[in-house]
Design an enzyme around this catalytic site. Structure first.
Site: not given
Ligand code: NAP
Ligand code: SF4
Length: 674
Positions: A27, A167, A169, A217, A255, A257, A291, A314, A342, A424, A451
């Protein structure tokens, strides 16, 4: 020849009916339930999954009565109100040879509407509304409402119901001392607390007869204080079977937890052992979940006797044809769920329609499908990150003549770094999937090939898709070229050595990923065992909720400080359904967070900062820069000047807030139009 997955693909005889294999779609609320034209859209969604040979589907939860609604706005209906509209769903699934159950879910104190009810007036920590206590009459009416809903479900063509009892509920709330403080026949002793779950099952079974699936469930592991012990779960399971339930499904964790149960940090099949305790105690088929995202790990949990059926929700969003591909022994063609949450759970949490990061066509099956191109064109895709690979694979599938160019020696772009993060590694499966699709649909792939516009023009491409991604931002901090400074690419891609004391500049998704990577302690032995011990899970479930008295136990091999210039919660860009657990784990490992600061200098002493007007030095061996990215789009202007039909996608177009979800979605959308 014997199947590669003999247990997973075997039939299951329920006496009155058969399941054609052991794969079930669990579900999952997608948001289609309340959407305009929602039943037709759900029908299209589930039709695709049934077509993909999944033996059994369970719908998203729906309440049998008004009080139990989840609180999803004015379009949310009870099952009794909307039963007739469900015929289109059951018909679609049956047309494809599948079976489908409706999940009856009373949310109790998890309802997000003001008129919510619960065994006792105790507010949930994850709900702004406080419940009122159900009266005895209302409890009896709730039992009747479940039975009435089941009767209607049978009339409109469902193959059974799943009664949601886990969960956290309503039914779980009655079972647990955490939430049930009643002193009447429905509270106090264990006998009284389990009464509602058993009476509902009995009433449903009496209403629908024995030749219909009644699955309950139940929580095999609550993971909250005041939850059930393992013995209580087993006792309940036996009572539910005696009451007429002919299948049992497993739920893990309420939820509220504070232990992750489905995100990427949870090892595959981490909770199958808890299902096994129940499976060993009853003689009806038991379903396990959480998982399990590949035929290999699904096969393994059945082979080891943990359950009879594997539930995946998922993974079926990510690939509606999962089961068919497993049966055909083509696991390389499965688009694997990477447990990122996400586009599915984070969307639902944010009130948006569910989708899937690796399959942006999930939940829009009613409106969109991949069709052959009107005329085949010669198309170059430059850059093989997730967006580039998705564009190239979709274009090739539509019949275009596609060539993918990648400057590095391997496909996958940033996903090669993501897959280095503990938990990951499934991100590597996305690279495997798209590589397989490129092969299958006849795309030409050139790695280690840079290129330029002249190459592409002389090769006679009709169109070029620029998906060259991003370059890490180099912040203008004095000393940024000091030998102690590394970028996240140095750490995650080039695997450069990192010292024991580390400062991370940037607290975005990648700053957190790097903190996770560097704080990961190598350990001996089994991954699941390590996960359970780290989070303080008592595998004997002798304690209520299965929480060990010692609590979580985590450590880091490094001293790490994560810095950001802004004030507010670090990692605020992380997903709502995963960020809390990533933050909690880093805190348990002793990672420090500093905000509201300026970077002054990097030198032999370390990283010099000003925090709240005071200067300080972080004496570190390495400073790792994770300060976001800038677009790599140098190819675009020359291509446009050469008059080539040019399309820019993903990080090359917009580096700010770049993520794989939007890059893949944008890529597939463009590839469907060309
Ligand atoms: P981000 O999320 O935009 O974070 C960049 C970080 O750098 C911010 O914390 C910012 O904080 C800092 N920053 C920005 N400009 C700066 C500067 N000139 N000098 C110093 N610090 C600076 O970028 P990212 O971490 O590279 O991630 C890239 C993308 O991948 C994002 O959209 C993210 O959501 C995605 N991603 C997601 C996950 C996840 O687990 N969901 C994991 C990896 C990547 P301050 O400006 O406060 O310093
Ligand atoms: Fe799986 Fe991410 Fe797609 Fe959700 S968004 S179904 S967690 S791959």
């Amino acid at each position: 020849m014997a199947s590669q997955y003999p247990n997973l693909t075997a039939e299951l005889d329920l006496g009155f009916t058969r399941l054609k294999n052991r794969m079930m779609m669990g579900s999952m609320h997608t948001g289609l339930e309340e959407a305009p034209n929602g039943h037709a859209r759900q029908a299209a969604f589930y039709r695709e999954r049934a077509k993909g040979d999944i033996a059994l589907i369970v719908t998203g939860g729906i309440s049998p009565n008004a009080a139990g609604k989840l609180g999803l706005g004015k379009h949310e209906k009870t099952f009794v109100e909307s039963a007739e509209e469900h015929r289109v769903i059951t018909q679609a699934v049956h047309d494809e040879g599948g079976k489908i159950l409706v999940q009856l879910l009373h949310a109790g104190r998890y309802s997000h509407h003001p008129d919510l009810v619960a065994p006792s007036p105790i507010q949930s920590p994850i709900n702004k509304f406080a419940p009122r206590e159900l009266s005895d009459d209302e409890i009896r009416q709730t039992i009747a409402d479940f039975a009435e809903a089941a009767k209607l479900a049978r009339e409109v063509g469902y193959d059974g119901v799943e009664i949601m009892g886990s969960e956290g509920y309503l039914l779980a709330q009655f079972l647990a001392t955490r939430t049930n403080h009643r002193t009447d026949d429905w509270g106090g002793s264990w006998e009284n607390r389990k009464r509602l779950a058993v009476e509902i099952t009995k009433a449903v079974c009496e209403e629908v007869g024995e030749d219909w699936i009644v699955m309950f469930r139940l929580s095999v592991l609550d993971l909250v204080e005041g939850g059930l012990t393992g013995e209580q779960s087993i006792d309940l399971a036996r009572d539910l079977v005696a009451a007429g339930a002919n299948m049992l499904n497993s739920g893990v964790g309420w939820h509220e937890a504070r232990i992750p149960t489905i995100m990427h940090t949870v090892p595959h099949g981490a909770f199958a052992w808890a299902s096994k305790r129940v499976a060993d105690a009853v003689d009806v088929p038991v379903v396990t979940t959480n998982r399990l995202n590949s035929p290999e790990n699904a096969e393994a949990v059945i082979a080891q006797g943990s359950a009879d059926v594997v539930s995946m929700a998922r993974p079926l969003l990510a690939d509606p044809l999962f089961a068919a591909k497993a049966i055909a022994e083509k696991p390389d063609e499965i688009n694997t769920c990477i447990a990122c949450n996400q586009a599915c759970l984070d969307h639902i949490f944010g009130g948006k329609l569910s989708s899937c990061l690796v399959n942006p066509l999930a939940c829009i099956e009613y409106d969109v499908s991949i069709t052959p191109a009107a005329a085949a064109r010669k198309i170059a895709v430059v850059g093989s990150g997730p967006g580039g690979m998705a564009a190239a694979a979709t274009l090739a599938e539509r019949g275009h003549d596609v060539t993918l160019f990648e400057a590095e020696d391997r496909l996958g772009g940033q996903f090669n770094m993501a897959m280095a993060i503990p938990g990951k590694d499934d991100y590597g499966e996305t690279i495997r999937y798209y590589a397989e699709m490129l092969r299958k649909h006849g795309a030409t792939v050139h790695t280690s090939t840079r290129v330029d516009a002249a190459n592409l023009q002389s090769a006679g491409f009709d169109s070029v898709i620029v998906s060259t991604g991003v370059n890490p931002r180099v912040p203008a901090i004095p000393g940024i070229d000091h030998s102690s400074v590394l970028s996240y690419v140095d750490v995650l891609w080039h695997k450069k050595p990192v010292g024991k004391r580390v400062a991370i500049i940037g607290a975005g998704g990648i700053g957190f990923d790097v903190a996770e990577f560097l704080s990961h302690a190598e350990h001996e032995g089994d991954e699941i065992e390590h996960f359970l011990t780290s989070w303080g899970i008592d595998q004997t479930i002798a304690t209520p909720g299965g929480l060990s008295a010692d609590g979580p136990a985590m450590s880091s091999p490094r001293e790490i400080t994560v810095c950001q210039r802004s004030s507010g919660r670090p990692g605020k860009s992380l997903g709502a359904t995963t960020g809390w657990a990533i933050r909690a784990a880093l805190q348990l490992k002793g990672v420090n967070f500093l905000g509201d600061l300026t970077y002054d200098l990097i030198d032999d002493e370390g990283l010099h900062l000003t925090v709240a007007g005071k200067t300080q030095v972080l004496n570190v061996d390495n400073v790792i820069v994770c300060a976001g990215q800038e677009s790599e789009n140098t190819l675009v202007a020359p291509l446009e000047q050469a008059g080539l039909d040019t399309h820019v996608i993903g990080g090359a177009k917009k580096a700010a807030e770049l993520d794989a979800k939007s890059a893949i979605a944008e890529a597939v959308q463009l590839a469907m139009q060309l």
